[in-house]
Structure formats: structure tokens, C-alpha cells
Design a protein around this motif. Structure first.
Motif, mmCIF file in Angstrom:
data_model
loop_
_atom_site.group_PDB
_atom_site.id
_atom_site.type_symbol
_atom_site.label_atom_id
_atom_site.label_comp_id
_atom_site.label_asym_id
_atom_site.label_seq_id
_atom_site.Cartn_x
_atom_site.Cartn_y
_atom_site.Cartn_z
ATOM 1 N N ASP A 111 0.813 -1.220 0.000
ATOM 2 C CA ASP A 111 0.000 0.000 0.000
ATOM 3 C C ASP A 111 0.845 1.269 0.000
ATOM 4 O O ASP A 111 0.316 2.373 0.164
ATOM 5 N N CYS A 112 2.177 1.123 -0.142
ATOM 6 C CA CYS A 112 3.122 2.254 -0.194
ATOM 7 C C CYS A 112 3.328 2.912 1.163
ATOM 8 O O CYS A 112 3.868 4.030 1.239
ATOM 9 N N HIS A 113 2.915 2.263 2.226
ATOM 10 C CA HIS A 113 3.008 2.863 3.561
ATOM 11 C C HIS A 113 3.991 2.113 4.457
ATOM 12 O O HIS A 113 4.144 0.891 4.367
ATOM 13 N N LEU A 114 4.622 2.881 5.321
ATOM 14 C CA LEU A 114 5.395 2.361 6.444
ATOM 15 C C LEU A 114 4.617 2.735 7.697
ATOM 16 O O LEU A 114 4.285 3.907 7.900
ATOM 17 N N LYS A 115 4.312 1.745 8.549
ATOM 18 C CA LYS A 115 3.476 1.998 9.718
ATOM 19 C C LYS A 115 4.215 1.651 11.000
ATOM 20 O O LYS A 115 5.005 0.702 11.033
ATOM 21 N N ILE A 116 3.939 2.422 12.042
ATOM 22 C CA ILE A 116 4.502 2.166 13.365
ATOM 23 C C ILE A 116 3.345 1.849 14.312
ATOM 24 O O ILE A 116 2.393 2.627 14.421
ATOM 25 N N LEU A 170 0.139 3.869 15.526
ATOM 26 C CA LEU A 170 0.617 5.172 15.997
ATOM 27 C C LEU A 170 0.872 6.141 14.854
ATOM 28 O O LEU A 170 0.505 7.308 14.926
ATOM 29 N N HIS A 171 1.539 5.662 13.798
ATOM 30 C CA HIS A 171 1.923 6.547 12.696
ATOM 31 C C HIS A 171 1.815 5.802 11.369
ATOM 32 O O HIS A 171 2.126 4.614 11.286
ATOM 33 N N THR A 172 1.406 6.518 10.359
ATOM 34 C CA THR A 172 1.465 6.031 8.987
ATOM 35 C C THR A 172 2.359 6.975 8.199
ATOM 36 O O THR A 172 2.059 8.164 8.065
ATOM 37 N N LEU A 173 3.478 6.445 7.717
ATOM 38 C CA LEU A 173 4.465 7.262 6.996
ATOM 39 C C LEU A 173 4.302 7.006 5.511
ATOM 40 O O LEU A 173 4.449 5.877 5.047
ATOM 41 N N ALA A 174 3.973 8.063 4.784
ATOM 42 C CA ALA A 174 3.683 7.947 3.353
ATOM 43 C C ALA A 174 4.731 8.680 2.528
ATOM 44 O O ALA A 174 4.421 9.328 1.523
ATOM 45 N N GLY A 175 5.984 8.537 2.935
ATOM 46 C CA GLY A 175 7.063 9.264 2.250
ATOM 47 C C GLY A 175 7.487 8.645 0.936
ATOM 48 O O GLY A 175 8.227 9.278 0.179
ATOM 49 N N GLN A 176 7.070 7.409 0.675
ATOM 50 C CA GLN A 176 7.467 6.752 -0.565
ATOM 51 C C GLN A 176 6.254 6.564 -1.465
ATOM 52 O O GLN A 176 5.124 6.394 -1.000
ATOM 53 N N THR A 177 6.485 6.608 -2.769
ATOM 54 C CA THR A 177 5.394 6.711 -3.740
ATOM 55 C C THR A 177 5.036 5.377 -4.388
ATOM 56 O O THR A 177 4.240 5.340 -5.321
ATOM 57 N N ALA A 178 5.635 4.297 -3.921
ATOM 58 C CA ALA A 178 5.382 2.967 -4.476
ATOM 59 C C ALA A 178 5.463 1.962 -3.330
ATOM 60 O O ALA A 178 5.817 2.333 -2.206
ATOM 61 N N PRO A 179 5.121 0.701 -3.557
ATOM 62 C CA PRO A 179 5.186 -0.280 -2.471
ATOM 63 C C PRO A 179 6.503 -0.235 -1.706
ATOM 64 O O PRO A 179 7.578 -0.114 -2.300
ATOM 65 N N VAL A 180 6.399 -0.336 -0.381
ATOM 66 C CA VAL A 180 7.574 -0.334 0.493
ATOM 67 C C VAL A 180 7.916 -1.788 0.791
ATOM 68 O O VAL A 180 7.090 -2.536 1.333
ATOM 69 N N LEU A 181 9.122 -2.200 0.437
ATOM 70 C CA LEU A 181 9.484 -3.616 0.452
ATOM 71 C C LEU A 181 10.247 -4.057 1.691
ATOM 72 O O LEU A 181 10.298 -5.251 1.992
ATOM 73 N N CYS A 182 10.864 -3.130 2.415
ATOM 74 C CA CYS A 182 11.690 -3.531 3.561
ATOM 75 C C CYS A 182 11.736 -2.400 4.584
ATOM 76 O O CYS A 182 11.578 -1.224 4.250
ATOM 77 N N CYS A 183 11.938 -2.788 5.846
ATOM 78 C CA CYS A 183 12.087 -1.795 6.910
ATOM 79 C C CYS A 183 12.915 -2.391 8.031
ATOM 80 O O CYS A 183 12.943 -3.620 8.206
ATOM 81 N N ALA A 184 13.582 -1.562 8.794
ATOM 82 C CA ALA A 184 14.419 -2.038 9.896
ATOM 83 C C ALA A 184 14.655 -0.912 10.888
ATOM 84 O O ALA A 184 14.802 0.265 10.504
ATOM 85 N N TYR A 185 14.701 -1.263 12.180
ATOM 86 C CA TYR A 185 15.051 -0.320 13.242
ATOM 87 C C TYR A 185 16.558 -0.326 13.469
ATOM 88 O O TYR A 185 17.239 -1.339 13.256
ATOM 89 N N SER A 186 17.061 0.808 13.957
ATOM 90 C CA SER A 186 18.437 0.855 14.440
ATOM 91 C C SER A 186 18.505 0.110 15.770
ATOM 92 O O SER A 186 17.481 -0.164 16.403
ATOM 93 N N SER A 187 19.716 -0.219 16.216
ATOM 94 C CA SER A 187 19.876 -1.050 17.409
ATOM 95 C C SER A 187 19.417 -0.354 18.683
ATOM 96 O O SER A 187 19.169 -1.008 19.690
ATOM 97 N N ASP A 188 19.273 0.974 18.661
ATOM 98 C CA ASP A 188 18.756 1.687 19.829
ATOM 99 C C ASP A 188 17.286 2.057 19.672
ATOM 100 O O ASP A 188 16.689 2.661 20.560
#
Length: 483
Positions: free
Chosen positions: A210-215, A231-249
Motif C-alpha cells: 500500500d506504499c506505507h510504512l506503519k509504526i 501510531l503513525h502512517t508514513l507515506a514518504g514513498q510513492t510505491a510499495p515499500v518492500l523492507c524496513c528495519a530499526y536501528s539497534s537503539d
């Protein structure tokens, strides 16, 4: 500022996943291989590439200690590799022989879960490499999986679009249907645990077609119930978002998209920090280094880019502040630039003289008392080991040492660098189950003597697992270097 520091061009097909350990970077590809690099200079290790899969390798992940690497493939297997020799340690054949699309290791190294194209899940005992349980959801493909930081639960995502939370018996704890229209692509738990009242809370990031990154916030109640809130829907990208990752902190969040972009966000405030645009095709993989401000991103252009967040220590993830050169005018200019724990024996001698305790100089020299030893002095050690018989003199010295500790707090040391238990600068910070960071020795002692309660919330700790806070340790090191 984020800068591209190198591009790895060794794969012959799409890069499907990348994963950091403390000292290595692993990548896997549609070319059936995994490649292993030194995370310091990104030279390829002698035993790389790893060739054991018969088809495309979809995912790879390190054990927390970095000794093993797990990888899964369309060939219906999950392989466990030694990162010492590059040899295959175990072959885990998925029940039903369906193509395995995702695998994940628990933070405590006790469990490995694999998910397949037929919707099945396999939970393995990682130390023994034996199958523990099977489960799953029919008529869908498992494409995402992440363990909670307490290792007692894991989240899966599927092409059906749902997110499901499971316990280690493969019981459903909750399900968020239609979390992403047209399907989930990836999900990742934040490494910290938040506690308050009778609730323990986790953070989860997910992305999809859906092109969204959600928290999400996932709450576990004392009654045993669970609740999941967006909590949040991040719509900064204009096409399907395929991967996501948090930093170690848990402070930063990265995502990659079909629009060829990589986005880096402030995870707590859901604010876009950087947009990285060097890939020529879809960005399919992303990973933060746990020990340095680096991000690896993989793409269908067959490359892996390594990015450095140059200013991460200033405002995002790290916080550096200038220390004042003195507090209350008590310390000399030379000593004030040093942390007390870093004082030499000579520095301690100078301090004794300045405080009017020159009569103790010989005793301190004879016992090789440096800054670390000074801060750990007690009435008992002063009397039994240093032979200071005067009660008044012992009390005066300990008062002066306590003032030194308080001075360190007001002399510019960022409060987040101080252990909540000892109020001293942390040397080996770890994250406990309550989400707070402590000096390892202090929290281990607390857990052993305080019935496993949180020093900050007084609530029971769900687990005694302690996770090294590499990012905080680096921030403290950089701050000390700047003084």
C-alpha cells in the motif's frame, strides 16, 4: 548528513536481504548465494560466497552473538552456517517442503522460526536444530517475521495483508487484519521494551504494497491480554515499500521502496530525516549496523550500498553535549576535562592535595588508587584495606568522593549516559526488559538481589535478558573523546 561510502557489486542477481552482526555483513540473492563481508572495511571473507542453496535465497539473519548465520530459500530449506569456517552446521527442511520465504532468530538465540509460501510456520529449537512446533495460516504466503525483544513472541506478515502475533506454542495472541492493503512486505520489532503501570509495550514497524510504512504500539496487559494500536502512517514513498528495519537503539527507522528510494526516519517522532537515491531499481533490503552509524541497502540492481550517517551523533540516535570545564570551581582545569573514572593515580594524588587530604597520599599511592578505585571506595575498604582508622577522616573522604560523583552530573555529562542505579557514567550499557539502559554490573546485581523488579518502575521484569546497547556505548565513547 548521510553519505554513500561504498557499493558492493558481487551478486549476479537481485539482492533479497542484508543483515549486520557486530563484525560482519551478510547479503543473499536470487543467484543462490550468500556473501559475507567484514563490516569494518567491507572486504569479502575468504570463505565467501556461501553456496548451499539450490534456488533463490530470500532471507538471512545472524545469531545475536554473530557466530551463526541462518538463510532460507525456495529450495524449502533453512541452512545454518558457521561464521568461523563458512561451513553448513545444519539443514532444516521445512515441513511440507514449501518454498521458505522468511526466517528469524530470537534475541536469546533459543528459537528460529521459518515461514513458507504455503502459509506454514516452523518453530525450531536453535541450539539443538530440532523442530519444536508447526502452525500457520492457510491460503497465504508468509513473507515477514520478527521476534519481540523479550524473545517470547513473534510477529508474522503475509501477502494476505495481515499481521499476526504468536507465542512460542504457536498460539495466536492477536491479529491485525488488513494491516496493509494488497499485502505485508516486512515487519520489524523495535529493540526496546516500554513499561508503565500494569502494561508492557512494544513498538513494531511494518510496510507493504500500500506504499506505507506503519509504526504500531503493541501492549501486553497484566491480565494476559494484548492490544495493537496504529501510531503513525508514513507515506514518504510513492510505491510499495518492500523492507524496513530499526536501528539497534530503536531511535531510527529505515525503509526501501519500489520507487528506488531509501528513507530514514526519526522513529520516535515519525519525522523524515534523509532520502537516499543511489539505487537504479527497487530497494529490497535494508539493515542497520549494531555497532556503528552505517546502513546497508540491497536492490534489484544487484548491488548493496553502504551508507554512513555522518551526523547521527548530533540529534538522532546519539546526543553529544559539551562538558563545562568545572563545577562549583572545585576541580583544576586539567582534571575537569577528564571523567573521574579515567583519572590516573597521579590525578587522584593532585585531587587529594587540593581537597586538603594530603595526609592520605602515601596510603593511596601504596594501594595504586586511580579514578575507578576512588569511586568504588567504601567505609569498609577504607578501614580494612587502606588502614584509615579515623572515623571522621573516613567520613570526610567519602563525602568528598560523593561530591565528585555529583559534580560529574552537573559538569555536562548527559543524563542518559549515567546509569540510573549508580548515577555514574556507563562503561558497558545494556537494555533491560523495562526499556531502560543500565550499567551491566549494576543491573545484574540488582536483578540478583531485588527479586527481578525494575529499578525505574518497580514492576516485575518480564525477562532478565539484557541486550547490549552498542549505540549508547559508542555515543559515550565519542563524548569522552570530545572532552
Amino acid at each position: 548528513m548521510a553519505s554513500l561510502i561504498c557499493t558492493l557489486r558481487d551478486h549476479q542477481d537481485d539482492v533479497n536481504w542484508c543483515s549486520f552482526s557486530a563484525r560482519l555483513l551478510a547479503t543473499c540473492s536470487g543467484d543462490k548465494t550468500l556473501r559475507i563481508y567484514d563490516a569494518h572495511d567491507f572486504s569479502e571473507l575468504p570463505f565467501s560466497p556461501l553456496t548451499g542453496h539450490g534456488y533463490s535465497v530470500h532471507c538471512c539473519c545472524f545469531s545475536p552473538c554473530g557466530q551463526f548465520l541462518a538463510s532460507c530459500s525456495t529450495d524449502a530449506s533453512t541452512l545454518v552456517w558457521s561464521m568461523v569456517t563458512g561451513d553448513i552446521e545444519a539443514v532444516l527442511e521445512h515441513p511440507g517442503r514449501g518454498p521458505v520465504r522468511i526466517c528469524a532468530l530470537s534475541p536469546d538465540s533459543a528459537h528460529l522460526v521459518s515461514g513458507a509460501s504455503d502459509g506454514t510456520l516452523a518453530l525450531w529449537n536453535f541450539p539443538s536444530k530440532k523442530l519444536s512446533r508447526t502452525g500457520g495460516v492457510s491460503d497465504t504466503t508468509m513473507v515477514a517475521c520478527s521476534f519481540s525483544p523479550c524473545s517470547q513472541m513473534f510477529m508474522t506478515g503475509s501477502t494476505y495483508g495481515d499481521l499476526r502475533l504468536w507465542d512460542l506454542d504457536l498460539n495466536h495472541l492477536l491479529a491485525e487484519k488488513n494491516a496493509h492493503d494488497l499485502g505485508v512486505s516486512c515487519c520489524s520489532f523495535a529493540p526496546s521494551i516500554l513499561s508503565g503501570g500494569q502494561v508492557v509495550q512494544f513498538r513494531l514497524a511494518s510496510c507493504g504494497q500500500d506504499c506505507h510504512l506503519k509504526i504500531w504500539a503493541i501492549s501486553k496487559f497484566a491480565s494476559g491480554g494484548f492490544k495493537m494500536v496504529l501510531l503513525h502512517t508514513l507515506a514518504g514513498q510513492t510505491a510499495p515499500v518492500l523492507c524496513c528495519a530499526y536501528s539497534s537503539d530503536g531511535q531510527l527507522l529505515v525503509s526501501g521502496s519500489v520507487d528506488k528510494s531509501v528513507k530514514v526516519y526519526d522513529a520516535n517522532n515519525a519525522v523524515l530525516l534523509y532520502t537516499l537515491n543511489q539505487h537504479e531499481r527497487y530497494v529490497t533490503a535494508c539493515s542497520f549496523s549494531p555497532t556503528s552509524p552505517l546502513i546497508a541497502t540491497g536492490s534489484m540492481d544487484k548491488t548493496v550500498n553502504i551508507w554512513r550517517l555522518e551526523d547521527r551523533c548530533s540529534g538522532h540516535g546519539f546526543k553529544e553535549e559539551s562538558a563545562e570545564t568545572s563545577c562549583k570551581g572545585k576541580a583544576t582545569a586539567g582534571l575537569s576535562k577528564l571523567l573521574v573514572a579515567d583519572w590516573s593515580e597521579r590525578d587522584v594524588t593532585e585531587w587529594l592535595v587540593e581537597e586538603g587530604l594530603e595526609g592520605l597520599v602515601d596510603k593511596f599511592k601504596a594501594n595504586n588508587i586511580d579514578g575507578t578505585e576512588l569511586l568504588s571506595l567504601t567505609k569498609e575498604t577504607l578501614a580494612s584495606e587502606l588502614g584509615i582508622e579515623s572515623v571522621g577522616l573516613r567520613s570526610k573522604l567519602l563525602r568528598k568522593v560523593e561530591e565528585l560523583k555529583n559534580d560529574s552530573v552537573c559538569s555536562g555529562i548527559p543524563d542518559e549516559f549515567l546509569c540510573p542505579i549508580t548515577r555514574e557514567l556507563m562503561r558497558d550499557p545494556v537494555i533491560a526488559a523495562d526499556g531502560y539502559s543500565y550499567e551491566r554490573e549494576a543491573i545484574e546485581s540488582w536483578i540478583n538481589t531485588k527479586n527481578r523488579s525494575s529499578p525505574m518502575t518497580n514492576l516485575p521484569l518480564l525477562t532478565t535478558l539484557l541486550t547490549p546497547n552498542h549505540t549508547l556505548k559508542m555515543a559515550i565513547s565519542r563524548w569522552k573523546t570530545s572532552q
